[in-house]
Design a protein around this motif. Sequence first.
Motif, PDB file in Angstrom:
ATOM      1  N   TYR A 111      29.841 -11.793   7.725  1.00  0.00           N
ATOM      2  CA  TYR A 111      29.689 -11.007   8.959  1.00  0.00           C
ATOM      3  C   TYR A 111      28.376 -10.221   8.984  1.00  0.00           C
ATOM      4  O   TYR A 111      27.809 -10.000  10.043  1.00  0.00           O
ATOM      5  CB  TYR A 111      30.876 -10.050   9.137  1.00  0.00           C
ATOM      6  N   ARG A 112      27.891  -9.809   7.808  1.00  0.00           N
ATOM      7  CA  ARG A 112      26.669  -8.991   7.804  1.00  0.00           C
ATOM      8  C   ARG A 112      25.422  -9.844   7.908  1.00  0.00           C
ATOM      9  O   ARG A 112      24.429  -9.446   8.507  1.00  0.00           O
ATOM     10  CB  ARG A 112      26.599  -8.154   6.521  1.00  0.00           C
ATOM     11  N   GLU A 113      25.467 -11.019   7.248  1.00  0.00           N
ATOM     12  CA  GLU A 113      24.268 -11.872   7.235  1.00  0.00           C
ATOM     13  C   GLU A 113      24.651 -13.320   7.495  1.00  0.00           C
ATOM     14  O   GLU A 113      24.554 -14.172   6.605  1.00  0.00           O
ATOM     15  CB  GLU A 113      23.583 -11.783   5.866  1.00  0.00           C
ATOM     16  N   PRO A 114      25.098 -13.600   8.727  1.00  0.00           N
ATOM     17  CA  PRO A 114      25.594 -14.950   9.014  1.00  0.00           C
ATOM     18  C   PRO A 114      24.570 -16.051   8.747  1.00  0.00           C
ATOM     19  O   PRO A 114      24.948 -17.140   8.311  1.00  0.00           O
ATOM     20  CB  PRO A 114      25.985 -14.900  10.493  1.00  0.00           C
ATOM     21  N   GLU A 115      23.283 -15.731   8.957  1.00  0.00           N
ATOM     22  CA  GLU A 115      22.284 -16.797   8.764  1.00  0.00           C
ATOM     23  C   GLU A 115      22.138 -17.185   7.305  1.00  0.00           C
ATOM     24  O   GLU A 115      22.098 -18.371   6.969  1.00  0.00           O
ATOM     25  CB  GLU A 115      20.933 -16.366   9.329  1.00  0.00           C
ATOM     26  N   SER A 116      22.057 -16.182   6.437  1.00  0.00           N
ATOM     27  CA  SER A 116      21.897 -16.541   5.019  1.00  0.00           C
ATOM     28  C   SER A 116      23.198 -17.133   4.467  1.00  0.00           C
ATOM     29  O   SER A 116      23.177 -17.970   3.567  1.00  0.00           O
ATOM     30  CB  SER A 116      21.407 -15.359   4.183  1.00  0.00           C
ATOM     31  N   PHE A 117      24.339 -16.730   5.046  1.00  0.00           N
ATOM     32  CA  PHE A 117      25.604 -17.326   4.622  1.00  0.00           C
ATOM     33  C   PHE A 117      25.612 -18.821   4.980  1.00  0.00           C
ATOM     34  O   PHE A 117      26.002 -19.666   4.173  1.00  0.00           O
ATOM     35  CB  PHE A 117      26.796 -16.602   5.272  1.00  0.00           C
ATOM     36  N   SER A 118      25.136 -19.135   6.179  1.00  0.00           N
ATOM     37  CA  SER A 118      25.080 -20.551   6.588  1.00  0.00           C
ATOM     38  C   SER A 118      24.130 -21.337   5.688  1.00  0.00           C
ATOM     39  O   SER A 118      24.388 -22.503   5.376  1.00  0.00           O
ATOM     40  CB  SER A 118      24.628 -20.686   8.041  1.00  0.00           C
ATOM     41  N   LYS A 119      23.024 -20.683   5.284  1.00  0.00           N
ATOM     42  CA  LYS A 119      22.077 -21.370   4.382  1.00  0.00           C
ATOM     43  C   LYS A 119      22.749 -21.678   3.046  1.00  0.00           C
ATOM     44  O   LYS A 119      22.558 -22.751   2.471  1.00  0.00           O
ATOM     45  CB  LYS A 119      20.834 -20.504   4.151  1.00  0.00           C
ATOM     46  N   LEU A 120      23.514 -20.719   2.552  1.00  0.00           N
ATOM     47  CA  LEU A 120      24.236 -20.952   1.296  1.00  0.00           C
ATOM     48  C   LEU A 120      25.214 -22.122   1.455  1.00  0.00           C
ATOM     49  O   LEU A 120      25.288 -23.010   0.594  1.00  0.00           O
ATOM     50  CB  LEU A 120      24.987 -19.678   0.871  1.00  0.00           C
ATOM     51  N   LEU A 121      25.931 -22.134   2.570  1.00  0.00           N
ATOM     52  CA  LEU A 121      26.863 -23.243   2.807  1.00  0.00           C
ATOM     53  C   LEU A 121      26.121 -24.583   2.859  1.00  0.00           C
ATOM     54  O   LEU A 121      26.622 -25.595   2.371  1.00  0.00           O
ATOM     55  CB  LEU A 121      27.649 -23.042   4.109  1.00  0.00           C
ATOM     56  N   ASP A 122      24.916 -24.569   3.439  1.00  0.00           N
ATOM     57  CA  ASP A 122      24.124 -25.817   3.488  1.00  0.00           C
ATOM     58  C   ASP A 122      23.786 -26.301   2.080  1.00  0.00           C
ATOM     59  O   ASP A 122      23.868 -27.496   1.790  1.00  0.00           O
ATOM     60  CB  ASP A 122      22.809 -25.597   4.259  1.00  0.00           C
ATOM     61  N   GLN A 123      23.418 -25.362   1.220  1.00  0.00           N
ATOM     62  CA  GLN A 123      23.083 -25.746  -0.169  1.00  0.00           C
ATOM     63  C   GLN A 123      24.307 -26.335  -0.871  1.00  0.00           C
ATOM     64  O   GLN A 123      24.219 -27.339  -1.567  1.00  0.00           O
ATOM     65  CB  GLN A 123      22.612 -24.518  -0.962  1.00  0.00           C
ATOM     66  N   ILE A 124      25.443 -25.683  -0.679  1.00  0.00           N
ATOM     67  CA  ILE A 124      26.670 -26.172  -1.324  1.00  0.00           C
ATOM     68  C   ILE A 124      27.078 -27.516  -0.728  1.00  0.00           C
ATOM     69  O   ILE A 124      27.523 -28.417  -1.447  1.00  0.00           O
ATOM     70  CB  ILE A 124      27.802 -25.127  -1.208  1.00  0.00           C
TER      71      ILE A 124
END
Length: 329
Positions: A156-169
């Motif tokens: 919720y705080r950093e949706p963009e970097s969370f999505s980037k992490l999901l992309d890496q995984i």
Amino acid sequence: MLLDALQCRNTGRPPIWLMRQAGRYLPEYRAMRRGRSLLEMFHCPKTIVEVTELPLNILNVDAAILFSDILTVFDGMQIRYDFQDQVGPVVFDSADAIQMRKPEEAYSHVIQGIETLKKRLEVPLLGFAGAPFTIASYLIEGKSSRDLKKTKQWLYREPESFSKLLDQITEATIAYLKCQIAAGVDAVQLFDSWANSLGIWEFREYCLKPMGKILKALDIPVILFCRGSSLFAEELATLNPAAISIDWSGDLPTIRKSIPKTIAVQGNLDPMLLYGSQPQIAAAADRLLDGMRGDPGYIFNLGHGLLPDIPVENVKFLVDYVRLRSEQV
Ligand code: 1CP
């Protein structure tokens, strides 16, 4: 039989296998585990083969599932982890430590195990991986957490970097599953075990999207499981997987009606039913078999994994009962 059901064209009895069919509820497994760490066992090709085959010799199930863990994907990401008694999985590195390794090297133990199994098994072999959201939650929380607070704070705080992490995984998961497929698995299951901690909008963005990317990248039947799949079944169906594995909450025959006939369904007895009496187990299996009778895309399973202290006699009873009853119909 399982492979026919995954294509929704099984004309015989429903195939049966059980989530966590290789595990601590088996005394033979506990004996093999004595004095060894789980991490070492998951990295030993010989053990992978032995434990995968173990339930096949004890239960009359129609599929084998690779003895590995969803955390194994971290081997290809340079992320260190372990399994601690009484605690469960623990992850030592944080997301910024991710460094992709060559998949064929990182997963060589899994590849070797699958290659040997494929030469020996008479039933289909299922590979698997955790879905990216669930893997991200282990990485962020560091260990099992009830509410995934850190993960959801990040989301919720950093949706963009969370999505980037999901992309890496997601990328690592695709590479990992491609290794399993090249080595010979017949189908794979994706486990999004913690998806039920999200609301529907976040589920679409952070569970469905990455799972959709994985499905597109693979050329093999994929079974999607999440805790919460009774609720999210129609959403999962939009990805058009080979099959959806339904948790125990919902009425499977009713849920089946909302899923296209071209998608198989798997499930969905409550594993804790197996603490009950054999007449109770038979009655619940009857209800499910009657409700799903004649469905060419039905795979009998539990709604989640077997628990370590479930009586083996009851597990054997369930498998034998389902086979015998559905052979008689
Ligand atoms: O028979 C089989 O299914 C064996 C293969 C298998 C699978 C499919 C194992 C071996 N783990 C898994 C998947 C897995 N691992 C999931 C997804 C399925 C699910 O929701 O249960 C998850 C969430 C894990 C993470 C994990 N690994 C847990 C759960 C902890 C938590 O956070 O609640 C645990 C206890 C482990 C250790 C583990 N992995 C596998 C086994 C047999 C064990 C326990 C073994 C032991 O203690 O000896």
